[in-house]
Design an enzyme around this catalytic site. Structure first.
Site, short mmCIF file in Angstrom:
data_model
loop_
_atom_site.label_atom_id
_atom_site.label_comp_id
_atom_site.label_asym_id
_atom_site.label_seq_id
_atom_site.Cartn_x
_atom_site.Cartn_y
_atom_site.Cartn_z
CG ASP A 1 -8.31 -6.27 5.59
OD1 ASP A 1 -7.60 -5.47 6.31
OD2 ASP A 1 -7.97 -6.49 4.29
CE LYS B 1 -8.56 -1.22 5.52
NZ LYS B 1 -9.11 -2.26 4.74
CB ILE C 1 -1.13 0.06 1.16
CG1 ILE C 1 -2.24 0.84 0.95
CG2 ILE C 1 -0.24 0.07 2.55
CD1 ILE C 1 -3.10 0.76 -0.01
CB SER D 1 10.87 -0.63 5.14
OG SER D 1 12.12 -0.90 4.47
#
Lengths: 311, 311
Positions: free
Chosen positions: A169, A91, A13, A35
């Site tokens: 989800d 989210k 994402i 990351s």
């Protein structure tokens, strides 16, 4: 002056949406990425494996976009806020409602922005549906969210674990549209949650909502076992006879059977426009309504065991 | 002038606690009772079967105490607020978090008081424990809440239905003490919910909490299968070595093994003192922290099937 931003968590994402939309928005400048794999896109000056190092080593970072899995978001967001950074949350915004509630308290205390993003709310069709329904009384709501989990989440074990949300989800995207467009709040009245015999999260759910007024017929059907055509539809009818449908995840709007909006998804462009406004106005936007509905469904829903699911 | 109050729902808790504590408090005057069975205690001038009639027929009622089962509380509370009455809610305050959230919005809109009561918070030992822990860092928390459901809830079918909360019905009392006394918020990190094969609500639960700081060991064990002595204990230890225990549901406090407080429960006297203050100051007190922890536990908890339970 553009807001200097860092991304924490650089999975699909972040790469597909956050990176290009930050790049395309002149109000933001990507300065660093953190990351675990230490990935460094060309667009970022700095890259780190440890977000704590990023927060320490790059003092000019004003805000971070947290794109990790939800289980670790709270801890990262809290540390970022306490280090004086504003926070954008993918989210769902945290692992639990209590974590999200605390982040709002922390953000208010340190005077920084926290922003819960519900990407499905940012399409033009959703915005127009909200305007069309404002002030009317709802007679019927039918949410149909049916997709093929094997196609969209191949081999993702965590979504099947307790706390992985299962079919909620994608379902929370539908609920975030519902809480956005409905002129009055809806509540979970009853829910059947279908758990595969070998999994700790539901593969399907039937939800019956209630509203404060009257005897409306308000339903949602979530199913992750849909092969062939996929369905992401929300149909609404008002007492006064207005019939409206959002299709294809909220990108198309029909009113009275007539196509009124059909525009490609611009969800993350809208998210970063809103984030710019919030940062400039030093405000937070913590919308926990979709997340609350999910928790309510798990709390009062009835568990039904269904056939084992193999990926 | 005493606040004129009506009771809605006249079951065991209303008769055992609300009625005598309203009577004993000179700041309140009981004027009416609404119960489906039309019960009329001597203390009330008026009695109704329908709470709507009560709200209409007795205009001098300033506030209502809602003591019905949680499933119908939202609708009643909302109508009472819209009819200009303030509202006291028994625990749990509603069927879902979203309902409670909406009640706060409605109360604020109409300028009336809504008050979520968590009776277990009102004992002196709990108050003293909160003071003793303020500002300290917690190393260990162990909540042990074990009781015999056959003794406390004989034949109550609704507690075993989906949305009936099961062992979280007493467990939420423990959680309301935890959220009250802990110097920092705790979050559900992991939970095992044990559902009897023939029931839709858990009979036992093991909960692991997390806190924002450090590697604390924070646990709760709820069990409804305890015969013999019953246990309602909360033990806390700080990093600095302070050891504190609340026993017998929060009526006894030990610090360092020494009994510091041992007073009979005065829970509902405290509730009505607080309600008087809120009404006089035209404020609401909506504490959803214990309810949020329960919803979080159901949302991220793992369901385990255990032996069928026969009442």
């Amino acid at each position: 002056m553009a807001h200097k931003i860092g991304i924490i968590g650089f999975g699909k994402i972040a790469q597909d949406q956050h990176l290009p939309n930050i790049k395309a928005n002149p109000d933001f400048e990507l300065v660093a990425v953190a990351s675990q794999r230490g990935l460094k896109p060309d667009e970022a000056k700095h890259a780190f494996q440890d977000y704590r190092e990023m927060l320490k080593e790059v003092p000019e970072i004003e805000a971070v976009a947290i794109c990790t899995p939800p289980q670790v978001r709270y801890q990262i967001a809290r540390e970022a806020l306490l280090a004086g950074r504003s926070v954008l949350l993918e989210k769902p915004p945290a692992a639990t409602l209590s974590e999200l509630y605390d982040l709002k308290l922390v953000a208010d205390k340190v005077g920084r922005t926290v922003f819960t993003t519900w990407h499905a709310q940012y399409n033009k069709a959703v915005h127009e549906a909200k305007k069309a329904l404002a002030g009317w009384e709802i007679k019927r709501l039918l949410v149909t969210w049916k997709e093929d989990v094997r196609h969209w989440h191949p081999g993702q074990e965590w979504i099947w674990q307790a706390g992985g949300f299962g079919v909620f989800d994608p379902g929370i995207n539908a609920l975030s549209i519902v809480t956005c467009i409905m002129p009055e709040p809806v509540f979970i009245q009853k829910a059947d949650l279908q758990f595969p015999a070998n999994r700790d999260a539901p593969i399907a759910a039937n939800i019956q909502f209630s509203a404060a007024h009257g005897a409306a017929d308000l339903q949602a059907v979530f199913d992750w076992r849909q092969t062939g055509p996929q369905t992401w539809d929300i149909e609404v009818e008002t007492v006064q006879g207005l019939a409206l449908a959002l299709r294809e995840g909220g990108t198309k709007l029909e009113i009275g059977g007539k196509l009124m909006v059909d525009e490609p998804s611009e969800e993350y462009a809208g998210i970063y426009q809103s984030f710019d406004t919030l940062l400039n106005e030093r405000r937070s936007d913590v919308d926990d309504a979709p997340f609350r509905l999910v928790a309510d469904a798990f709390m009062i829903g009835r568990r039904v065991q269904v056939e084992a699911f193999e990926d």
